[in-house]
Design a protein around this motif. Structure first.
Motif, PDB file in Angstrom:
ATOM      1  N   UNK A   1       0.830  -1.206   0.000  1.00  0.00           N
ATOM      2  CA  UNK A   1       0.000   0.000   0.000  1.00  0.00           C
ATOM      3  C   UNK A   1       0.863   1.255   0.000  1.00  0.00           C
ATOM      4  N   UNK A   2       1.986   1.196   0.737  1.00  0.00           N
ATOM      5  CA  UNK A   2       2.898   2.337   0.775  1.00  0.00           C
ATOM      6  C   UNK A   2       3.526   2.584  -0.597  1.00  0.00           C
ATOM      7  N   UNK A   3       3.799   1.502  -1.342  1.00  0.00           N
ATOM      8  CA  UNK A   3       4.482   1.604  -2.627  1.00  0.00           C
ATOM      9  C   UNK A   3       3.522   1.790  -3.794  1.00  0.00           C
ATOM     10  N   UNK A   4       2.249   1.457  -3.587  1.00  0.00           N
ATOM     11  CA  UNK A   4       1.268   1.688  -4.634  1.00  0.00           C
ATOM     12  C   UNK A   4       0.500   0.463  -5.058  1.00  0.00           C
ATOM     13  N   UNK A   5      -0.713   0.311  -4.542  1.00  0.00           N
ATOM     14  CA  UNK A   5      -1.603  -0.767  -4.974  1.00  0.00           C
ATOM     15  C   UNK A   5      -2.970  -0.177  -5.303  1.00  0.00           C
ATOM     16  N   UNK A   6      -3.726  -0.927  -6.098  1.00  0.00           N
ATOM     17  CA  UNK A   6      -5.047  -0.477  -6.479  1.00  0.00           C
ATOM     18  C   UNK A   6      -6.123  -0.998  -5.546  1.00  0.00           C
ATOM     19  N   UNK A   7      -7.351  -1.004  -6.039  1.00  0.00           N
ATOM     20  CA  UNK A   7      -8.505  -1.370  -5.217  1.00  0.00           C
ATOM     21  C   UNK A   7      -8.926  -2.828  -5.395  1.00  0.00           C
ATOM     22  N   UNK A   8      -8.341  -3.531  -6.355  1.00  0.00           N
ATOM     23  CA  UNK A   8      -8.773  -4.900  -6.620  1.00  0.00           C
ATOM     24  C   UNK A   8      -8.308  -5.846  -5.522  1.00  0.00           C
ATOM     25  N   UNK A   9      -9.011  -6.974  -5.387  1.00  0.00           N
ATOM     26  CA  UNK A   9      -8.613  -8.006  -4.446  1.00  0.00           C
ATOM     27  C   UNK A   9      -7.253  -8.552  -4.859  1.00  0.00           C
ATOM     28  N   UNK A  10      -6.290  -8.554  -3.934  1.00  0.00           N
ATOM     29  CA  UNK A  10      -4.905  -8.908  -4.266  1.00  0.00           C
ATOM     30  C   UNK A  10      -4.798 -10.317  -4.834  1.00  0.00           C
ATOM     31  N   UNK A  11      -5.480 -11.281  -4.206  1.00  0.00           N
ATOM     32  CA  UNK A  11      -5.379 -12.660  -4.654  1.00  0.00           C
ATOM     33  C   UNK A  11      -5.999 -12.848  -6.038  1.00  0.00           C
ATOM     34  N   UNK A  12      -7.205 -12.315  -6.233  1.00  0.00           N
ATOM     35  CA  UNK A  12      -7.878 -12.466  -7.527  1.00  0.00           C
ATOM     36  C   UNK A  12      -7.096 -11.768  -8.637  1.00  0.00           C
ATOM     37  N   UNK A  13      -6.516 -10.620  -8.297  1.00  0.00           N
ATOM     38  CA  UNK A  13      -5.735  -9.875  -9.276  1.00  0.00           C
ATOM     39  C   UNK A  13      -4.512 -10.690  -9.708  1.00  0.00           C
ATOM     40  N   UNK A  14      -3.810 -11.266  -8.741  1.00  0.00           N
ATOM     41  CA  UNK A  14      -2.623 -12.063  -9.048  1.00  0.00           C
ATOM     42  C   UNK A  14      -2.988 -13.277  -9.886  1.00  0.00           C
ATOM     43  N   UNK A  15      -4.079 -13.936  -9.543  1.00  0.00           N
ATOM     44  CA  UNK A  15      -4.529 -15.093 -10.314  1.00  0.00           C
ATOM     45  C   UNK A  15      -4.816 -14.712 -11.764  1.00  0.00           C
ATOM     46  N   UNK A  16      -5.435 -13.530 -11.969  1.00  0.00           N
ATOM     47  CA  UNK A  16      -5.762 -13.095 -13.334  1.00  0.00           C
ATOM     48  C   UNK A  16      -4.504 -12.785 -14.130  1.00  0.00           C
TER      49      UNK A  16
END
Length: 446
Positions: free
Chosen positions: A403-418
């Motif tokens: 979060x400090x370095x920059x992440x979006x609003x999507x679910x982290x696990x689902x995003x990585x899987x995609x």
């Protein structure tokens, strides 16, 4: 979540003991000893039952609990031989003791809060995999990022199919294509661990490179630790913040790319040599380098595109939210000049939503778009709800740092899987010859 639960329990226990001591108006040294031993026992049991996963983040907490348990045992021994000295009760001493213990144990829990436990993603392929690590020395290159080393060392980690998930052994003549991964600036060798594991499960051998002194840290196979070069870190941060002119930025980019492409070429040359020598190492036994895939995050993605122009056996490239800085070959009248030479390798350019939005609102042609035009095949993919660090495993590994370095609003696990699924499709189509490629231009993570 576990870290916060542990911290809450510890604070509740310490406050409870303080409240009891104050209500009884006595020093409860022996009672504290009993509770500390019980807490350590419960913590060990939680690890055995896998409620708390044993990893680097819990070592500090367990060490402190162990020392407190040992001290508590000493208290009982001294009490048994009647040499235990118990100070007179004072409310101030009791409160100070409680605050000190909360602070000490709280600090020991901090790593668990920063690096919480998370369940590794399930792999989607039919193979189990193993890993192998090597640190190789490139005697042809001087180490320019450290004054304490003559030749440059590069560490790699391989993920390779070891058997089928049903226990069937690999056939002797079964081979798997090589995929080389290059991390971003200040990344590290396991930055996209889930991707490596999934590709290996689907019949690829993945080689992840730790670019020494460009990585946040590199652990060599002899145990030595090399941290990121602070000058490189400052240069990269300043470039990101737009503090350089185009001319200054190009000079820095040439220097960075020379390190990165030098590492990748060295690793590929070393692999080729080991295969020529018929290495019996399991990581090389089933390797096929006729068609190699390259993938990288950020600066690693830029390096992958550059290597695709330099070697004949590169079959596909995937860039994870990186600018193709190697394609900016010159500056004329203060503007970038892009490489017009055809690129005979298909390039997939995955982009964060905020990055893609900035491109669309720019008056100048984006270099990545130009690359996709001159490539034999090219496609840009935007993942909605993402930011730069969503293209690594960091949002799962350490949500706080991500979060400090920059992440979006999507679910982290689902995003990585995609993201992992899209990369797999690209490689399957262009390396393994799958007949269907169903990669969309925009993905919304639901």
């Amino acid at each position: 979540m576990i870290g916060w639960i542990v911290l809450a329990i510890i604070i509740a226990v310490e406050l409870g003991m303080m409240g009891y001591a104050i209500s009884q108006k006595k020093n409860i040294k022996k009672e504290r000893a009993v509770i500390r031993i019980v807490i350590f026992g419960v913590a060990v049991l939680a690890t055995i039952l896998k409620i708390i996963e044993w990893n680097f983040s819990v070592i500090g907490m367990y060490l402190l609990l162990f020392l407190l348990a040992i001290y508590s045992v000493v208290v009982f021994i001294k009490d048994a031989i009647q040499v235990l000295k118990v100070k007179d009760y004072t409310k101030g001493r009791t409160v100070r003791h409680t605050v000190l213990m909360i602070v000490l144990i709280g600090f020991s829990v901090v790593p668990i809060l920063i690096f919480p436990q998370y369940k590794q993603l399930n792999t989607t392929g039919q193979y189990e995999s193993k890993t192998a690590s090597y640190t190789w020395t490139d005697k042809s290159r001087q180490e320019i990022l450290s004054e304490n080393q003559a030749a440059r060392n590069v560490t790699v980690e391989f993920y390779y199919p070891s058997q089928y998930k049903d226990g069937t052994e690999l056939a002797a003549k079964e081979t798997f294509p090589l995929i080389v991964f290059s991390h971003g600036a200040f990344g590290f060798i396991k930055s996209n661990y889930s991707l490596y594991k999934d590709l290996a499960s689907n019949g690829y051998i993945v080689c992840s490179i730790s670019h020494t002194y460009h990585a946040f840290f590199t652990e060599e196979t002899n145990g030595s630790m090399k941290l990121v070069n602070t000058k490189f870190m400052q240069e990269a941060l300043d470039a990101t913040n737009g503090l350089y002119s185009n001319e200054e930025e190009k000079e820095l980019e040439n220097k960075w790319m020379a390190v990165r492409t030098g590492d990748i070429n060295f690793i590929l040359n070393t692999i080729e040599q080991m295969l020529k020598e018929n290495s019996t190492d399991p990581a090389f036994e089933h390797m096929n380098i006729d068609k190699i895939g390259l993938i990288g995050h950020s600066l690693g993605g830029a390096s992958s595109v550059q290597i695709a122009r330099e070697r004949d056996n590169i079959a596909a490239v995937v860039v994870l939210d990186g600018t193709h800085i190697g394609e900016r070959i010159d500056i004329a009248n203060g503007e970038w000049v892009y490489n017009e030479e055809p690129l005979n390798v298909p390039v997939l350019d995955m982009r964060a939503e905020n990055h893609s939005s900035a491109i669309q609102h720019s008056d100048n042609e984006y270099v990545n778009n130009h690359t996709l035009q001159v490539a034999i095949a090219g496609q840009a993919v935007t993942i909605l709800g993402t930011s730069h660090m969503n293209f690594t495993d960091l949002p799962m590994f350490s949500p706080m740092l991500a979060k400090m370095l920059g992440t979006g609003t999507c679910d982290a696990q689902k995003c990585t899987e995609q993201i992992d699924s899209i990369a797999l499709q690209w490689f399957n189509y262009y390396i393994k010859g799958d007949t269907v490629l169903d990669v969309q231009d925009i993905y919304e993570i639901k």
